[in-house]
Design a protein around this motif. Structure first.
Motif, PDB file in Angstrom:
ATOM      1  N   MET A   1       7.342   5.756   8.897  1.00 20.31           N
ATOM      2  CA  MET A   1       6.972   5.380   7.544  1.00 20.31           C
ATOM      3  C   MET A   1       7.643   4.031   7.335  1.00 20.31           C
ATOM      4  O   MET A   1       8.868   3.903   7.491  1.00 20.31           O
ATOM      5  N   LEU A   2       6.789   3.019   7.073  1.00 22.45           N
ATOM      6  CA  LEU A   2       7.325   1.662   6.965  1.00 22.45           C
ATOM      7  C   LEU A   2       7.181   1.174   5.525  1.00 22.45           C
ATOM      8  O   LEU A   2       6.210   1.517   4.849  1.00 22.45           O
ATOM      9  N   SER A   3       8.144   0.380   5.172  1.00 22.45           N
ATOM     10  CA  SER A   3       8.072  -0.219   3.823  1.00 22.45           C
ATOM     11  C   SER A   3       7.202  -1.466   3.894  1.00 22.45           C
ATOM     12  O   SER A   3       6.772  -1.875   4.977  1.00 22.45           O
ATOM     13  N   HIS A   4       6.986  -2.000   2.716  1.00 20.49           N
ATOM     14  CA  HIS A   4       6.203  -3.227   2.599  1.00 20.49           C
ATOM     15  C   HIS A   4       6.751  -4.324   3.503  1.00 20.49           C
ATOM     16  O   HIS A   4       6.004  -5.110   4.095  1.00 20.49           O
ATOM     17  N   GLU A   5       8.066  -4.320   3.592  1.00 19.69           N
ATOM     18  CA  GLU A   5       8.681  -5.392   4.380  1.00 19.69           C
ATOM     19  C   GLU A   5       8.692  -5.070   5.869  1.00 19.69           C
ATOM     20  O   GLU A   5       9.221  -5.844   6.676  1.00 19.69           O
ATOM     21  N   GLY A   6       8.204  -3.917   6.181  1.00 20.25           N
ATOM     22  CA  GLY A   6       8.173  -3.550   7.609  1.00 20.25           C
ATOM     23  C   GLY A   6       9.428  -2.820   8.044  1.00 20.25           C
ATOM     24  O   GLY A   6       9.680  -2.691   9.241  1.00 20.25           O
ATOM     25  N   LYS A   7      10.244  -2.341   7.039  1.00 20.93           N
ATOM     26  CA  LYS A   7      11.429  -1.596   7.417  1.00 20.93           C
ATOM     27  C   LYS A   7      11.039  -0.158   7.678  1.00 20.93           C
ATOM     28  O   LYS A   7      10.175   0.401   7.025  1.00 20.93           O
ATOM     29  N   ILE A   8      11.822   0.462   8.616  1.00 21.28           N
ATOM     30  CA  ILE A   8      11.537   1.861   8.941  1.00 21.28           C
ATOM     31  C   ILE A   8      12.194   2.732   7.892  1.00 21.28           C
ATOM     32  O   ILE A   8      13.435   2.695   7.725  1.00 21.28           O
ATOM     33  N   ILE A   9      11.390   3.504   7.137  1.00 13.63           N
ATOM     34  CA  ILE A   9      11.947   4.397   6.120  1.00 13.63           C
ATOM     35  C   ILE A   9      12.179   5.752   6.753  1.00 13.63           C
ATOM     36  O   ILE A   9      13.217   6.366   6.580  1.00 13.63           O
TER      37      ILE A   9
ATOM     38  N   THR B   1      -2.835  -6.013   6.764  1.00 15.44           N
ATOM     39  CA  THR B   1      -4.141  -5.385   6.521  1.00 15.44           C
ATOM     40  C   THR B   1      -3.977  -3.944   6.059  1.00 15.44           C
ATOM     41  O   THR B   1      -4.702  -3.482   5.176  1.00 15.44           O
ATOM     42  N   VAL B   2      -3.011  -3.247   6.656  1.00 16.17           N
ATOM     43  CA  VAL B   2      -2.808  -1.842   6.276  1.00 16.17           C
ATOM     44  C   VAL B   2      -2.454  -1.740   4.786  1.00 16.17           C
ATOM     45  O   VAL B   2      -3.036  -0.945   4.058  1.00 16.17           O
ATOM     46  N   PHE B   3      -1.541  -2.615   4.339  1.00 14.61           N
ATOM     47  CA  PHE B   3      -1.119  -2.538   2.930  1.00 14.61           C
ATOM     48  C   PHE B   3      -2.169  -3.048   1.984  1.00 14.61           C
ATOM     49  O   PHE B   3      -2.198  -2.665   0.830  1.00 14.61           O
ATOM     50  N   SER B   4      -3.015  -3.893   2.481  1.00 17.74           N
ATOM     51  CA  SER B   4      -4.014  -4.440   1.547  1.00 17.74           C
ATOM     52  C   SER B   4      -5.233  -3.534   1.394  1.00 17.74           C
ATOM     53  O   SER B   4      -6.001  -3.704   0.476  1.00 17.74           O
ATOM     54  N   GLY B   5      -5.406  -2.598   2.203  1.00 20.06           N
ATOM     55  CA  GLY B   5      -6.579  -1.711   2.081  1.00 20.06           C
ATOM     56  C   GLY B   5      -6.207  -0.257   2.168  1.00 20.06           C
ATOM     57  O   GLY B   5      -5.026   0.086   2.316  1.00 20.06           O
ATOM     58  N   ARG B   6      -7.187   0.581   2.006  1.00 17.84           N
ATOM     59  CA  ARG B   6      -6.923   2.007   2.068  1.00 17.84           C
ATOM     60  C   ARG B   6      -7.386   2.591   3.415  1.00 17.84           C
ATOM     61  O   ARG B   6      -7.190   3.766   3.672  1.00 17.84           O
ATOM     62  N   GLU B   7      -8.040   1.730   4.146  1.00 16.02           N
ATOM     63  CA  GLU B   7      -8.610   2.221   5.412  1.00 16.02           C
ATOM     64  C   GLU B   7      -7.565   2.278   6.505  1.00 16.02           C
ATOM     65  O   GLU B   7      -6.536   1.619   6.421  1.00 16.02           O
ATOM     66  N   LYS B   8      -7.878   3.053   7.502  1.00 17.61           N
ATOM     67  CA  LYS B   8      -7.015   3.131   8.681  1.00 17.61           C
ATOM     68  C   LYS B   8      -7.175   1.845   9.500  1.00 17.61           C
ATOM     69  O   LYS B   8      -8.271   1.350   9.648  1.00 17.61           O
TER      70      LYS B   8
ATOM     71  N   ILE C   1      -1.894   3.537   7.939  1.00 19.05           N
ATOM     72  CA  ILE C   1      -2.617   3.749   6.678  1.00 19.05           C
ATOM     73  C   ILE C   1      -1.572   3.739   5.542  1.00 19.05           C
ATOM     74  O   ILE C   1      -0.428   4.185   5.743  1.00 19.05           O
ATOM     75  N   ALA C   2      -1.978   3.188   4.424  1.00 18.15           N
ATOM     76  CA  ALA C   2      -1.029   3.141   3.288  1.00 18.15           C
ATOM     77  C   ALA C   2      -1.562   4.048   2.184  1.00 18.15           C
ATOM     78  O   ALA C   2      -2.453   3.654   1.431  1.00 18.15           O
ATOM     79  N   PRO C   3      -1.079   5.306   2.151  1.00 13.77           N
ATOM     80  CA  PRO C   3      -1.635   6.239   1.174  1.00 13.77           C
ATOM     81  C   PRO C   3      -0.962   6.057  -0.220  1.00 13.77           C
ATOM     82  O   PRO C   3       0.067   5.392  -0.326  1.00 13.77           O
ATOM     83  N   GLY C   4      -1.522   6.738  -1.213  1.00 13.97           N
ATOM     84  CA  GLY C   4      -0.922   6.852  -2.549  1.00 13.97           C
ATOM     85  C   GLY C   4      -0.672   5.518  -3.219  1.00 13.97           C
ATOM     86  O   GLY C   4      -1.576   4.689  -3.328  1.00 13.97           O
ATOM     87  N   ASN C   5       0.562   5.327  -3.605  1.00 10.42           N
ATOM     88  CA  ASN C   5       0.886   4.143  -4.401  1.00 10.42           C
ATOM     89  C   ASN C   5       0.941   2.849  -3.601  1.00 10.42           C
ATOM     90  O   ASN C   5       1.128   1.769  -4.145  1.00 10.42           O
ATOM     91  N   GLY C   6       0.837   2.942  -2.308  1.00 14.62           N
ATOM     92  CA  GLY C   6       0.811   1.735  -1.475  1.00 14.62           C
ATOM     93  C   GLY C   6       2.193   1.122  -1.321  1.00 14.62           C
ATOM     94  O   GLY C   6       2.303  -0.034  -0.955  1.00 14.62           O
ATOM     95  N   LYS C   7       3.249   1.943  -1.592  1.00 12.15           N
ATOM     96  CA  LYS C   7       4.583   1.389  -1.417  1.00 12.15           C
ATOM     97  C   LYS C   7       5.029   1.495   0.046  1.00 12.15           C
ATOM     98  O   LYS C   7       5.850   0.720   0.522  1.00 12.15           O
ATOM     99  N   GLN C   8       4.562   2.548   0.668  1.00 13.04           N
ATOM    100  CA  GLN C   8       4.896   2.711   2.096  1.00 13.04           C
ATOM    101  C   GLN C   8       3.594   2.891   2.882  1.00 13.04           C
ATOM    102  O   GLN C   8       2.565   3.184   2.283  1.00 13.04           O
ATOM    103  N   CYS C   9       3.801   2.779   4.149  1.00 15.86           N
ATOM    104  CA  CYS C   9       2.625   3.121   4.985  1.00 15.86           C
ATOM    105  C   CYS C   9       3.066   4.003   6.144  1.00 15.86           C
ATOM    106  O   CYS C   9       4.241   3.981   6.540  1.00 15.86           O
TER     107      CYS C   9
END
Ligand code: ADP
Length: 928
Positions: free
Chosen positions: A78-86, A126-133, A155-163
């Protein structure tokens, strides 16, 4: 425990609700309420129990999920917007090669190899900008040496905070792909550089690719053309091979590939032509699951090999043929002396089959009594101490053949062997015998001398005879010692000799013992007799021939001068139509000298037409090879025209070819002039004949007039003569009657004479009258000869009766003619037949007729006295009689009358007779 907690919580909740009014409830109602509450509680407890159960189940599933999550080979992040591993699972941590806890909050891109970082960044964005895989492939750089190919899906589900990102290690696949690529590349290089032509066809049989060697082999530049080709339609591949391929069998075959035919069939656009031999191996290729995925063709041009094989085969065949056509016995022996091969001469002449000989010791072909000796020699041959064996060989049927065997060592099919060449020397023995005979009976003088000391070892009878030596004088002497060969002769002979010293028919003058010179033709040759060299010399005496040649030449000279000075022109022609030779006489006619004309064409002397006329005759002789002749006229420079008859004669060689044509001319001027005279006379003859005919016609006319006059005269004479005749008869009659008895006998006899003469005269006059009256009526009617003859016979009844003639009348014609005349005709002929009978014989008369194409033939045949040959023409002449009147009465007019009657009808009359045996009068009357 949990139920107590639940109760407690329920009580808490109930306290918060307003109290319910229960005072006005009856007992029954309260009882019912208590019951309901119990029921509710039980229900709740049951539900609680069920929930607990579900919870336990969920716990198990949860455990499982955590296991799957952690231990699945896929890394979850699970990665954050910045690409950090959550968050990450265990596999993910393992793949990144670090502890899970330490990885949390670290940047994912840290682990990505520099070259694929841009790919990852793009992916994350691209992952964060869309809902598609989204997915991508990047390389993890884990430490200096380790790289890992990974496939990321995010894929970035829900609120788009993580992917959420899954990561799969694709290093293996990548490596496999790389290995495959490398392998393919390697493979491509190999096929491209392979000298073997290679083609790939797909499973459907369509051509997919071919290597340069293949394009080169088939002369193809445009690969597009060729990719349409299906191996199953390719006419160059045999059907049975196609079937084998369909059935999954690899095929290997050799075939001729004909470029010209292929181009005709339009199967290959090839630039080559001619035929080549191909070795073709077609393998079915399979994929890893063993399914057919195509066909691999490996094609080799084996034309050269084929040619070499053919050559080799030919050489082998030639060798075998050669081996078998050699007349000598050829043996191949192994090192034990066993036969391993022979030629046909061995089997043919010795009468063994090859099987009977092969593998057997060679001793078996030698006579038993000499086998020991043969065995010893074979042994020596095997160890190489001798190469020669004189022991004869024996045929299967036991006939011994004298031979000489020579051997040499060599190899056969790679093994050491001995080659034996066995020569049949029976022929040599025979030819030596023949030679000896020929030598002695030879009519030419022959001598045999030793090549080393030149002494004669043998000479024949003719030698002694020619040179006049005694027998003991020659053998052991040289030709020089005998004085036969003068120095000049040696020089001539040496000049004629070839490089081997052989001389063929050299003319030489040799000297006999008595000094006489002999003109000879000398032939000499070196010969081998039992391996020793001798000189054989044969001398043909031509002294006589020389003499006759001289006399021939002399006679030729004579002959030549005869021709040269002959008075007849003599000349000859070359095939090129020029004069080969002309003699004096010929040249003189034209005012030339012979030498001025020889080699010239007749056109030199004559006008074009005349020259061609003469040459025509010459050409004919050259062409036909037959003699010819031609008449020619020559107008000499002075004097009268001359005529010649030229005889042309071919002179041929032995094969019948005409070499030249000789011509001899005869002067026929006189004859020609005479002929001309005759010709002129002949030309006037016609005119003279015409003139003569005119004269004759005039004479005929005179004659006719004359005849007419005679006819008239005869008529008048006979008619007018009747009158005095009648008077004469009457008065004679009166005289006889009146003076009978008054006259003396003599007077009476005179009266009888007068009377008889008058009667005769009367008969004559009557006949003459009839004759002159013939044809006067000139009216032809149909006359039935049967009737005419019947009437004549009736009239003659008396005389017939007297003669006792037997008259037979056959069927006679009814014809067109003069009735009176025909009657007279028959009457005269029958009358004569009766009259000229033989007294002593019964008279037979036969009257007959036959019908021919254009005429009637009537015959009156008797067996009377006949008519002499010499009289047969005369009897038809007026008054011609062949008999005395006393013998046979008559006037001599009858047959003339007959002739005239027959001719009046256009017919002819003649007599056939044998004197003394009868006559047949025959007349013809043309049919009208
Ligand atoms: P003629 O009978 O009056 O003598 P012809 O003219 O009839 O005269 O005959 C001429 C001659 O021909 C005869 O004298 C006779 O010698 C000969 N002749 C005619 N017919 C016969 C015959 N049938 N056989 C033999 N001789 C014949």
């Amino acid at each position: 425990m949990e139920s107590e907690i639940l109760r407690h919580r329920a009580e808490e909740l109930l306290k918060k609700k307003p109290p319910r009014q229960v005072s006005r409830l009856s007992g029954a109602e309260i009882e019912k309420l208590i019951y309901d509450i119990d029921l509710r509680q039980t229900e709740l407890e049951l539900q609680n129990e069920e929930l607990r159960h579900l919870w336990a189940k969920t716990e198990v599933i949860n455990d499982k999920y955590t296991g799957i999550y952690d231990f699945t080979p896929t890394g979850y992040f699970m990665l954050s917007h910045e690409g950090k591993i959550i968050e990450l699972n265990l596999s993910g941590a393992n793949m990144l090669g670090n502890d899970r806890m330490r990885l949390k909050n670290s940047r994912f891109s840290y682990f990505i190899a520099d070259e694929t970082k841009p790919i990852f960044n793009l992916f994350l964005g691209t992952v964060f900008s869309g809902r598609e895989k989204e997915s991508c492939e990047v390389v993890l750089s884990l430490n200096e040496n380790t790289q890992m190919f990974v496939h990321l899906t995010g894929i970035a589900p829900g609120n788009g905070k993580q992917c959420l990102v899954t990561m799969i290690d694709i290093s293996e696949r990548k490596r496999a792909e790389e290995a495959l690529r490398e392998r393919e590349e390697r493979y491509r290089i190999i096929t491209d550089q392979s000298p073997v032509a290679i083609e790939f066809y797909n499973p459907e049989g369509l051509l997919v690719s071919m290597n340069p060697a293949c394009m080169e082999l088939f002369g193809i530049f445009d690969t597009e053309e060729i990719y349409r080709l299906s191996l199953f339609n390719d006419p160059n591949i045999p059907d049975e091979n196609k079937n084998d391929l369909r059935q999954g069998k690899n095929v290997h075959y050799q075939a001729v590939f004909d470029f010209d035919k292929v181009r005709e069939l339009n199967t290959y656009q090839t630039s080559k032509s001619g035929k080549i031999w191909l070795d073709i191996l077609i393998s079915i290729t399979k994929d890893s699951s063993n399914a057919r995925n195509g066909y691999l063709f490996q094609i080799q041009d084996i034309t050269e090999r084929k040619l070499a094989e053919d050559m080799l085969q030919q050489t082998r065949d030639n060798y075998e043929t050669f081996f078998n056509t050699i007349d000598d016995f050829l043996f191949v022996l192994d090192t034990q002396g066993n036969i391993i091969h022979t030629n046909n001469t061995v089997t043919g002449r010795l009468g063994y089959t090859r099987e009977e000989l092969l593998g057997k010791p060679v001793l078996m072909v030698h006579p038993p009594e000499r086998r020991e000796e043969a065995a010893r020699i074979v042994g020596e041959m095997l160890n190489g101490s001798t190469a020669f064996c004189p022991v004869p060989v024996l045929t299967k049927s036991g006939v011994s053949i004298p031979v000489e065997t020579r051997v040499s060592h060599g190899f056969w099919d790679g093994n050491p062997v001995i080659f034996g060449v066995t020569k049949d020397i029976s022929k040599v023995q025979l030819s030596e015998e023949k030679f000896s005979k020929l030598f002695h009976i030879n009519p030419s003088a022959c001598g045999l001398s030793d090549m080393e000391n030149h002494q004669y070892i043998e000479v024949n009878e003719a030698f002694y005879k020619l040179f006049g030596f005694e027998k003991n004088e020659v053998i052991g002497k040289t030709v020089m010692e005998l004085g036969i060969l003068p120095v000049e002769a040696i020089e001539t002979i040496l000049r004629e000799a070839d490089s081997n010293g052989n001389v063929i028919e050299a003319a030489a003058d040799l000297r006999a013992k008595n000094g006489e010179i002999k003109h000879v033709l000398l032939s000499s040759e070196n010969i081998f007799i039992q391996e020793r060299k001798y000189r054989y010399t044969a001398v043909h005496d031509i002294t006589e021939r020389r003499k006759s040649e001289v006399s021939l030449r002399e006679s030729e000279d004579k002959y030549r001068s005869l021709i040269q000075y002959s008075s007849d022109p003599i000349f000859s022609f070359n095939p090129d139509e020029t004069y080969k030779f002309v003699n004096e006489a010929f040249a003189r006619v034209f005012g030339f000298k012979p030498e001025e004309l020889s080699g010239k064409s007749p056109h030199f002397i004559f006008s074009y037409d005349e020259a061609e006329r003469r040459l025509g005759a010459v050409r004919q002789v050259f062409k036909s090879g037959q003699k010819g002749e031609i008449e020619v006229k020559v107008v000499p420079k002075s004097g009268n025209d001359l005529y010649f008859l030229t005889m042309l004669d071919p002179v041929k060689n032995e094969s019948g070819e005409v070499l030249f044509v000789t011509c001899i001319s005869k002067d026929i001027t006189e004859r020609k002039l005479a002929e001309n005279e005759i010709r002129k006379l002949n030309e006037t003859l016609e005119q003279r004949v015409a003139e003569r005919t005119c004269q004759l016609e005039a004479a005929n006319r005179d004659l006719a007039i004359h005849a007419g006059e005679i006819g008239q005269f005869s008529y008048i004479a006979s008619h007018d003569l009747q009158e005095p005749l009648r008077t004469l008869t009457n008065f004679t009659q009166l005289l006889r009657e009146e003076y009978s008895g008054k006259l003396e006998d003599e007077g009476n006899r005179y009266i009888d004479f007068i009377s008889a003469s008058a009667n005769k005269m009367h008969e004559l006059v009557k006949g003459l009258l009839e004759y002159s009256l013939l044809g006067k009526e000139r009216v032809m009617t149909m006359v039935d000869c049967n009737q005419v003859v019947a009437e004549v016979l009736a009239d003659m009844a008396d005389s017939i009766c007297v003669s006792q003639a037997d008259i037979t009348v056959q069927e006679l014609p009814v014809l067109t003619g003069y009735a009176t005349e025909l009657r007279l005709l028959f009457q005269n002929l029958i009358d004569n037949a009766v009259k000229f009978r033989k007294k002593e014989l019964g008279t037979e008369i036969k009257i007959s007729a036959e019908s021919r194409e254009n005429e009637w033939i009537v015959k009156i045949a008797d067996n009377g006295i006949g008519i002499d040959e010499k009289n047969r023409e005369k009897i038809f002449i007026l008054f011609k009689r062949m008999h005395n009147r006393n013998e046979y009465a008559g006037t001599g007019i009858g047959l003339s009358l007959c002739k005239k009657i027959v001719e009046l009808h256009g017919g002819t009359i003649w007599v056939e007779s044998t004197s003394g045996e009868g006559s047949t009068f025959i007349f013809s009357i043309p049919k009208r």
